[in-house]
Motif scaffolding. Structure first.
Motif, PDB file in Angstrom:
ATOM      1  N   GLN A 163       1.775   1.627  -0.380  1.00  0.00           N
ATOM      2  CA  GLN A 163       0.930   0.795   0.476  1.00  0.00           C
ATOM      3  C   GLN A 163       0.777  -0.622  -0.063  1.00  0.00           C
ATOM      4  O   GLN A 163       1.023  -1.598   0.652  1.00  0.00           O
ATOM      5  N   ASN A 164       0.378  -0.755  -1.304  1.00  0.00           N
ATOM      6  CA  ASN A 164       0.143  -2.079  -1.863  1.00  0.00           C
ATOM      7  C   ASN A 164       1.434  -2.888  -1.934  1.00  0.00           C
ATOM      8  O   ASN A 164       1.454  -4.091  -1.640  1.00  0.00           O
ATOM      9  N   MET A 165       2.533  -2.219  -2.306  1.00  0.00           N
ATOM     10  CA  MET A 165       3.807  -2.921  -2.433  1.00  0.00           C
ATOM     11  C   MET A 165       4.295  -3.435  -1.088  1.00  0.00           C
ATOM     12  O   MET A 165       4.679  -4.607  -0.953  1.00  0.00           O
ATOM     13  N   SER A 166       4.291  -2.570  -0.079  1.00  0.00           N
ATOM     14  CA  SER A 166       4.828  -2.973   1.223  1.00  0.00           C
ATOM     15  C   SER A 166       3.990  -4.070   1.867  1.00  0.00           C
ATOM     16  O   SER A 166       4.532  -5.035   2.422  1.00  0.00           O
ATOM     17  N   THR A 168       9.180   5.962  -7.336  1.00  0.00           N
ATOM     18  CA  THR A 168       9.674   6.285  -6.003  1.00  0.00           C
ATOM     19  C   THR A 168       8.852   5.598  -4.925  1.00  0.00           C
ATOM     20  O   THR A 168       9.396   4.994  -3.987  1.00  0.00           O
ATOM     21  N   CYS A 169       7.527   5.669  -5.044  1.00  0.00           N
ATOM     22  CA  CYS A 169       6.664   5.029  -4.041  1.00  0.00           C
ATOM     23  C   CYS A 169       6.815   3.513  -4.060  1.00  0.00           C
ATOM     24  O   CYS A 169       6.757   2.870  -3.004  1.00  0.00           O
ATOM     25  N   ALA A 170       7.018   2.935  -5.238  1.00  0.00           N
ATOM     26  CA  ALA A 170       7.207   1.489  -5.321  1.00  0.00           C
ATOM     27  C   ALA A 170       8.507   1.076  -4.631  1.00  0.00           C
ATOM     28  O   ALA A 170       8.539   0.091  -3.869  1.00  0.00           O
ATOM     29  N   ILE A 171       9.580   1.821  -4.875  1.00  0.00           N
ATOM     30  CA  ILE A 171      10.856   1.522  -4.235  1.00  0.00           C
ATOM     31  C   ILE A 171      10.742   1.674  -2.720  1.00  0.00           C
ATOM     32  O   ILE A 171      11.222   0.830  -1.941  1.00  0.00           O
ATOM     33  N   LEU A 172      10.092   2.751  -2.274  1.00  0.00           N
ATOM     34  CA  LEU A 172       9.902   2.949  -0.836  1.00  0.00           C
ATOM     35  C   LEU A 172       9.020   1.854  -0.236  1.00  0.00           C
ATOM     36  O   LEU A 172       9.203   1.456   0.918  1.00  0.00           O
ATOM     37  N   GLY A 173       8.046   1.379  -1.021  1.00  0.00           N
ATOM     38  CA  GLY A 173       7.198   0.284  -0.551  1.00  0.00           C
ATOM     39  C   GLY A 173       7.985  -0.995  -0.336  1.00  0.00           C
ATOM     40  O   GLY A 173       7.751  -1.728   0.638  1.00  0.00           O
ATOM     41  N   ILE A 174       8.928  -1.274  -1.227  1.00  0.00           N
ATOM     42  CA  ILE A 174       9.785  -2.450  -1.056  1.00  0.00           C
ATOM     43  C   ILE A 174      10.600  -2.322   0.227  1.00  0.00           C
ATOM     44  O   ILE A 174      10.722  -3.264   1.006  1.00  0.00           O
ATOM     45  N   ALA A 175      11.165  -1.116   0.437  1.00  0.00           N
ATOM     46  CA  ALA A 175      11.957  -0.894   1.654  1.00  0.00           C
ATOM     47  C   ALA A 175      11.097  -0.992   2.906  1.00  0.00           C
ATOM     48  O   ALA A 175      11.501  -1.585   3.917  1.00  0.00           O
ATOM     49  N   LEU A 176       9.885  -0.437   2.847  1.00  0.00           N
ATOM     50  CA  LEU A 176       9.011  -0.412   4.018  1.00  0.00           C
ATOM     51  C   LEU A 176       8.457  -1.793   4.351  1.00  0.00           C
ATOM     52  O   LEU A 176       7.996  -2.022   5.474  1.00  0.00           O
ATOM     53  N   SER A 210       5.165  -9.519  10.434  1.00  0.00           N
ATOM     54  CA  SER A 210       4.464 -10.627   9.790  1.00  0.00           C
ATOM     55  C   SER A 210       3.474 -10.073   8.778  1.00  0.00           C
ATOM     56  O   SER A 210       3.165  -8.880   8.785  1.00  0.00           O
ATOM     57  N   GLY A 211       2.976 -10.962   7.918  1.00  0.00           N
ATOM     58  CA  GLY A 211       1.983 -10.533   6.949  1.00  0.00           C
ATOM     59  C   GLY A 211       0.693 -10.106   7.610  1.00  0.00           C
ATOM     60  O   GLY A 211       0.002  -9.211   7.116  1.00  0.00           O
ATOM     61  N   LYS A 212       0.353 -10.740   8.746  1.00  0.00           N
ATOM     62  CA  LYS A 212      -0.884 -10.392   9.442  1.00  0.00           C
ATOM     63  C   LYS A 212      -0.845  -8.980  10.024  1.00  0.00           C
ATOM     64  O   LYS A 212      -1.880  -8.315  10.126  1.00  0.00           O
ATOM     65  N   SER A 213       0.336  -8.524  10.419  1.00  0.00           N
ATOM     66  CA  SER A 213       0.442  -7.197  11.021  1.00  0.00           C
ATOM     67  C   SER A 213       0.742  -6.102   9.997  1.00  0.00           C
ATOM     68  O   SER A 213       0.802  -4.931  10.349  1.00  0.00           O
ATOM     69  N   ALA A 214       0.919  -6.485   8.728  1.00  0.00           N
ATOM     70  CA  ALA A 214       1.340  -5.513   7.710  1.00  0.00           C
ATOM     71  C   ALA A 214       0.328  -4.387   7.540  1.00  0.00           C
ATOM     72  O   ALA A 214       0.699  -3.208   7.468  1.00  0.00           O
ATOM     73  N   VAL A 215      -0.950  -4.729   7.468  1.00  0.00           N
ATOM     74  CA  VAL A 215      -1.975  -3.700   7.283  1.00  0.00           C
ATOM     75  C   VAL A 215      -1.990  -2.736   8.467  1.00  0.00           C
ATOM     76  O   VAL A 215      -2.053  -1.517   8.294  1.00  0.00           O
ATOM     77  N   ALA A 216      -1.903  -3.283   9.679  1.00  0.00           N
ATOM     78  CA  ALA A 216      -1.932  -2.448  10.879  1.00  0.00           C
ATOM     79  C   ALA A 216      -0.725  -1.526  10.966  1.00  0.00           C
ATOM     80  O   ALA A 216      -0.797  -0.432  11.528  1.00  0.00           O
ATOM     81  N   VAL A 217       0.407  -1.945  10.402  1.00  0.00           N
ATOM     82  CA  VAL A 217       1.625  -1.137  10.457  1.00  0.00           C
ATOM     83  C   VAL A 217       1.657  -0.102   9.332  1.00  0.00           C
ATOM     84  O   VAL A 217       1.994   1.066   9.553  1.00  0.00           O
ATOM     85  N   ILE A 218       1.301  -0.510   8.123  1.00  0.00           N
ATOM     86  CA  ILE A 218       1.470   0.349   6.945  1.00  0.00           C
ATOM     87  C   ILE A 218       0.321   1.342   6.777  1.00  0.00           C
ATOM     88  O   ILE A 218       0.548   2.508   6.433  1.00  0.00           O
ATOM     89  N   LEU A 219      -0.910   0.895   7.030  1.00  0.00           N
ATOM     90  CA  LEU A 219      -2.077   1.750   6.775  1.00  0.00           C
ATOM     91  C   LEU A 219      -2.030   3.076   7.537  1.00  0.00           C
ATOM     92  O   LEU A 219      -2.306   4.134   6.950  1.00  0.00           O
ATOM     93  N   PRO A 220      -1.689   3.102   8.837  1.00  0.00           N
ATOM     94  CA  PRO A 220      -1.619   4.403   9.521  1.00  0.00           C
ATOM     95  C   PRO A 220      -0.590   5.345   8.907  1.00  0.00           C
ATOM     96  O   PRO A 220      -0.805   6.564   8.859  1.00  0.00           O
TER      97      PRO A 220
END
Length: 285
Positions: free
Chosen positions: A95-98, A174-182, A188-198
């Protein structure tokens, strides 16, 4: 030779292992300092699992969670400690990485880095190193609070601590690598929370973090088993819960080899996705 060609050659020096590692270590220090300067990030990734563990421990303090082999009762804190450790890995890594990289891509930070002599590998080393450092600190804090303030009995078997170490480090990587990919998913940065958090929230609910995994329908257990969080939570339960709890796992066993294989598969998948999807700037920018 044109000025553009000269500039490009200056900005893309030949790969040198020692220089790449040195720059990566410098990026780790920079990323860790930046991480702890962001109050919202500290709360929602670093301290959030601790807050949930305290809430669950107090709310279910009178609930029975069985007994260990010595006859001592398993407290609510002891029961939820493995789940919060696994959740911390997911939040700090994926989450934090992506969200962080998506924001850096949106505000132009990655574009500026892409135009600098910084190798992409050094950037990755800095990001992953920051997640490893903060996740280790977070895990140590969770274990210490559970033991000191809630009296959780910690494992005395060195083999369980060894399992804790490799599950934590492999899970974080593993989660860090997946976060980079995700991070390529939000537009956009503004939509990142709305996309990743769910995504991370759903994974936590179906992977046995907030709900008892054995109480879920078999089809949902099988679906959750596709993703790494279920396996990380299972590995943490092996470390901190009595051995009798393995009957509640799929197949009635802790399946450490399955945890290792599933997490390694996702690590490879994440590396491939990073190679395919990562760009200093979005293609449509």
């Amino acid at each position: 030779m044109s000025a553009t060609t000269v500039t490009t050659q200056m900005q893309t020096p030949p790969f040198r292992f020692g220089r790449t590692i040195a720059l990566g270590l410098g990026r780790i220090r920079y990323e860790v300092k930046s991480y702890f300067r962001q109050t919202d990030t500290i709360f929602f990734t670093f301290l959030f699992p601790l807050l949930l563990m305290v809430i669950f421990s107090v709310a279910f303090s009178s609930t029975s969670f069985g007994k260990d082999a010595s006859g001592h009762p398993v407290s609510a804190a002891g029961y939820y400690l493995p789940a919060m450790l696994a959740a911390g890995v997911l939040l700090s890594g994926l989450q934090n990485m992506s969200i962080g990289i998506a924001a850096e891509k949106s505000d132009g930070t990655l574009k500026r880095l892409g135009g600098s002599p910084l190798p992409m590998m050094s950037y990755f080393i800095g990001k992953i190193g920051q997640v490893v450092v903060t996740s280790i600190l977070q895990a140590a804090l969770l274990v210490a609070v559970a033991a000191i303030f809630f009296g959780v009995r910690l494992p005395s078997d060195p083999a369980r601590w060894w399992t804790f170490a490799w599950v934590l480090l492999l899970g974080v990587s593993t989660c860090a690598i997946l976060g980079i990919a995700l991070s390529a998913l939000p537009r956009s940065g503004k939509s990142a929370v709305a996309v990743i958090l769910p995504i991370t929230l759903v994974l936590q609910f179906i992977s046995g973090v907030y709900l008892q995994f054995s109480a879920m329908p078999p089809w949902l257990q099988n679906f959750a088993s596709v993703f790494p969080l279920k396996w990380l939570a299972q590995g943490m339960r092996y470390v901190f819960l009595p051995d009798g709890y393995k009957t509640l796992e799929q197949g009635g066993t802790w399946d450490l080899s399955g945890i290792l294989i599933a997490t390694l598969i996702w690590l490879v998948v994440g590396l491939v996705l990073c190679r395919v999807t990562f760009r200093w700037i979005r293609k449509d920018s």
